[in-house]
Design a protein around this motif. Sequence first.
Motif, PDB file in Angstrom:
ATOM      1  N   ARG A   1       0.844  -1.197   0.000  1.00 43.10           N
ATOM      2  CA  ARG A   1       0.000   0.000   0.000  1.00 43.10           C
ATOM      3  C   ARG A   1       0.874   1.238   0.000  1.00 43.10           C
ATOM      4  N   ALA A   2       0.335   2.298  -0.533  1.00 42.40           N
ATOM      5  CA  ALA A   2       1.026   3.589  -0.499  1.00 42.40           C
ATOM      6  C   ALA A   2       0.647   4.307   0.788  1.00 42.40           C
ATOM      7  N   VAL A   3       1.652   4.796   1.496  1.00 45.44           N
ATOM      8  CA  VAL A   3       1.416   5.481   2.762  1.00 45.44           C
ATOM      9  C   VAL A   3       1.262   6.975   2.497  1.00 45.44           C
ATOM     10  N   VAL A   4       0.145   7.515   2.938  1.00 45.71           N
ATOM     11  CA  VAL A   4      -0.125   8.945   2.777  1.00 45.71           C
ATOM     12  C   VAL A   4       0.057   9.606   4.134  1.00 45.71           C
ATOM     13  N   GLY A   5       1.150  10.324   4.295  1.00 46.98           N
ATOM     14  CA  GLY A   5       1.466  10.931   5.573  1.00 46.98           C
ATOM     15  C   GLY A   5       0.478  12.010   5.981  1.00 46.98           C
ATOM     16  N   SER A   6       0.163  12.037   7.273  1.00 47.16           N
ATOM     17  CA  SER A   6      -0.740  13.064   7.789  1.00 47.16           C
ATOM     18  C   SER A   6      -0.008  14.400   7.890  1.00 47.16           C
ATOM     19  N   PRO A   7      -0.614  15.488   7.456  1.00 45.12           N
ATOM     20  CA  PRO A   7       0.033  16.806   7.562  1.00 45.12           C
ATOM     21  C   PRO A   7       0.360  17.178   9.002  1.00 45.12           C
ATOM     22  N   PHE A   8      -0.366  16.578   9.968  1.00 45.97           N
ATOM     23  CA  PHE A   8      -0.138  16.926  11.360  1.00 45.97           C
ATOM     24  C   PHE A   8       1.278  16.594  11.802  1.00 45.97           C
ATOM     25  N   PHE A   9       1.874  15.557  11.186  1.00 42.88           N
ATOM     26  CA  PHE A   9       3.206  15.117  11.593  1.00 42.88           C
ATOM     27  C   PHE A   9       4.322  15.885  10.894  1.00 42.88           C
ATOM     28  N   ASN A  10       3.975  16.756   9.963  1.00 40.50           N
ATOM     29  CA  ASN A  10       5.019  17.507   9.257  1.00 40.50           C
ATOM     30  C   ASN A  10       5.862  18.302  10.247  1.00 40.50           C
ATOM     31  N   GLY A  11       7.169  18.185  10.099  1.00 41.40           N
ATOM     32  CA  GLY A  11       8.072  18.893  10.990  1.00 41.40           C
ATOM     33  C   GLY A  11       8.430  18.143  12.248  1.00 41.40           C
ATOM     34  N   THR A  12       7.815  16.985  12.477  1.00 39.97           N
ATOM     35  CA  THR A  12       8.151  16.166  13.637  1.00 39.97           C
ATOM     36  C   THR A  12       8.981  14.983  13.186  1.00 39.97           C
TER      37      THR A  12
ATOM     38  N   HIS B   1      10.109  18.743  15.545  1.00 41.35           N
ATOM     39  CA  HIS B   1      11.385  18.094  15.861  1.00 41.35           C
ATOM     40  C   HIS B   1      12.445  19.136  16.196  1.00 41.35           C
ATOM     41  N   SER B   2      13.113  18.912  17.323  1.00 41.62           N
ATOM     42  CA  SER B   2      14.192  19.807  17.717  1.00 41.62           C
ATOM     43  C   SER B   2      15.508  19.287  17.146  1.00 41.62           C
ATOM     44  N   ALA B   3      16.216  20.165  16.457  1.00 42.29           N
ATOM     45  CA  ALA B   3      17.513  19.777  15.890  1.00 42.29           C
ATOM     46  C   ALA B   3      18.650  20.007  16.874  1.00 42.29           C
ATOM     47  N   PHE B   4      18.300  20.374  18.135  1.00 41.72           N
ATOM     48  CA  PHE B   4      19.334  20.717  19.101  1.00 41.72           C
ATOM     49  C   PHE B   4      20.318  19.567  19.311  1.00 41.72           C
ATOM     50  N   TYR B   5      19.799  18.374  19.587  1.00 43.75           N
ATOM     51  CA  TYR B   5      20.701  17.260  19.889  1.00 43.75           C
ATOM     52  C   TYR B   5      21.321  16.660  18.628  1.00 43.75           C
TER      53      TYR B   5
ATOM     54  N   GLY C   1       5.586  11.594   7.708  1.00 40.07           N
ATOM     55  CA  GLY C   1       5.363  10.465   6.812  1.00 40.07           C
ATOM     56  C   GLY C   1       4.463   9.403   7.389  1.00 40.07           C
ATOM     57  N   THR C   2       3.923   9.620   8.585  1.00 34.73           N
ATOM     58  CA  THR C   2       3.039   8.659   9.229  1.00 34.73           C
ATOM     59  C   THR C   2       1.597   8.901   8.808  1.00 34.73           C
ATOM     60  N   GLU C   3       0.922   7.836   8.443  1.00 36.58           N
ATOM     61  CA  GLU C   3      -0.492   7.917   8.073  1.00 36.58           C
ATOM     62  C   GLU C   3      -1.356   7.517   9.267  1.00 36.58           C
TER      63      GLU C   3
END
Length: 500
Positions: free
Chosen positions: A192-203, A227-231, A207-209
Amino acid sequence: MAVVVAALLLVLAPVAGAVVAVRFAPPGHASVAGQSVAVKPVIGRDTTVIQGGAIVRPEHAHVGLLGLGTDIGLDLSLDWNRLIPQDKQTRAYLTQLFDDPAPAMAEIREAARTYVVRWAAIGFGTVLAIEIGGVLLVRQRRRRLAALSPEVAGAVTAYNARLRTVVAASCAVALVSLHAVAAHVIADPDERAVVGSPFFNGTALAGTEVNGLVAEVVPFLSVLEPHSAFYDKASDNLDAALGGTDLRVNKDDVLFIAGEDLEDVNGMARIMGRAAKLTGADFIAYSGDLTFAGKAIESYLLDTIDYYSDNVPVEFAPGLHDTPEIVRAADARGWRVADNRTHDVQGISLLSLADPRVSTVGDFGSGTVEREDGVGVPEFLDAATREACSTKPDIVLLHDHLLGARLAQQGCQTAMVLDGRSYRLIGAQEHTTDDGRTSLEYTQGSAGGHVTTAPNPGDIQHPATFEAFSVNPDTKALHVSVFTVRPDASVQVSSPVALP
């Protein structure tokens, strides 16, 4: 031709048995944040599916040989209510788990890998054993018939003809059925093709459906943040700071990373683990307060240290915030939990001590209880002094520098007492024993960058420190290097300095 087909089916039967066993075996389990996750590899699937399709990720594996192969995805089941608890404070701990899910995913992958290998071996071995058993029975029957006279052998053969026919037909049906089921499993892909939820963008979960009720609930969860790029940056800076540096002063020295007081700062657990891997440390000495509340859900920090250190052994001296739940989680992962006895570690002797007190902050209290009934601070110090003075360990490892100072004043260790619970790095302190000898205590700062007891599981707001110690197992000579991670993600590693 029939003989060739039959031989081919018999040769491939163990492989078919492996496929069928993997397909129909019960799920395996992995532990993520103290919760059990059912892990079921699915042959032919090219995704990872959680809760029957409520959440879908594109991760999968591919197995094959000589150009032939198949995808293997996962079917995961878990108690979502337990993984996402109701109280806000506990949910705050999980922001770090979801910000860096790589260690948890590694645990699940390892569980899946173990599952496939185990059940494939069981299926392959079972069918092979049946085939070998059948061959041995046929050979034994032929030997017995050969020992009989021709007349008697013929009579026995004629008498058993119907039974042999039934057995042969049953075996043939079982063999064909086994191959048919295996062929169906392999030839029926779940793609199946995974359609990522826009809510997860930036975390970190981009890419999670999500589907169904979960899609309505997820936006209201407080465990997902950008997502924090600090670490990520701190990790890169650590690599640069250690580039070409050898903190092991002499080639025969024992090198170990020491730290304490992470208190749910998962990113610094990552940095400590990576430092252990990059330096080639022989072990990690952790002197307490791994978590804040001491709840099983916070145990993902152990997985983070193991993942980024590539499973460097850990010596763990529990502190006040390390409850029995955390101690059990550490023991389950193979960490050497303090038993208040001296033991050998990579050629040096270590007395690792569990603090006698356990904080009740995890149950919204403010005091402590005894870790072991009837063992308070006085009893702990008496027992620790007796053990140290009878075994003369190279290093004594414990959590509280106030208790550590008491032990250092006895001077029974040959190298140093290593402790913490001070927030700030105090470093080396010399004590004078009753008989006039000099005794060394080293007090660490907070590897989580804490300056108070207030929890702060995210990006550090103050400098975080931990150490690398190089110990000569013969002379007991000590050198220390201090790792400092600052709030701007810069990393400094000091050159090894000799301790008194």
